[in-house]
Enzyme design. Sequence first.
Site: not given
Lengths: 139, 188
Positions: B9-11, B15-16, B70, B39-40, B55
């Site tokens: 999805g867009g910003v 979506k999160s 990570e 987490a990246s 987050h």
Amino acid sequence: MQVIIGGAYNGKRKFVKEKLLNNSSTNIHFFEGEIPTSNMFSKEEIIVIGNFEKIILQNVHLEEEFIAEEVFHLIKKLNQQAQVICICTDIGRGVVPLLKEERKLRDTCGRLYQKLFSESESVIRVWYGIPQILKGEVL
Amino acid sequence: MAKVIFITGGVRSGKSAFAEYYAKQLYQELERSSLYYIASGVAVDEEMEMRIRRHQKDRENSAIKWSTIEIQDDPKLPENISPKQSVILWDCITTWLSNILYITEHLEANARMLEIEKYLVKLKKLFISWKKNDGIILLVSNEILDEPASSYAEANYYRRLLGELHQWIVHYSDEAYEMDYSKVERWK
């Protein structure tokens, strides 16, 4: 006439090619960024046209509605002698571009796509390889 | 039960939130014992640090406990994780792909392409083995391909890689969703 629309790198051409595999008896021509002007095509032939952005950019100094109408006219004429499939890259969903020329490209694409959609018997959106029928029947 | 779920999805499209809700739901319904968050993000500036902290806080305040893994570049999971017992949420793979482009930037064009390809193959293998071993993974990504091509070659290269990766994931996934401002469209 048919339209395939979707974002960049979503598999639009791959979708068209796979669909046309069953259609091996006919002659299929692919064009990118140009509309063929020959009048030697026949009704059995399929003409796939992609990269309307490039076609528009060649005339970007002209007025938006004028460009869209000109390109639309050429496509309609071509569709009278052969079966045309337009591959439309959706570029209208991001942030408004900073550069004037990029804004105009985006706006003109939108104008042109509206005309192509309304003229087409079928419109299919492709999302990462998955087709969704927006109008008409499956290819 | 094994599942690969793709959400894009867009910003700020929600979506999160949708992905976290769905991950927790699967974790509870299927009675799994661990919920992991990959987490990246690399904190390159203050805003990014705030974003990462926000987050983290959200997950800390959640009634269900998340464990964080990570993965900044090498797509590898800790060996003690049991796929059968876990649900993993990776939000988002666009950040991972940016990291890969960044760490390969110094290489000559062809060598770089090969190096990036190696990372992508390893990533796909990770998804395949996770699913084969009954794991559940939710992959979140960004929709950045519905806007004009960039005037920067690097940005277009990124768009192409991401588009091709999305096509692969959608093809491989069991469920695929597109978010449009909190409206969920299920494609698969």
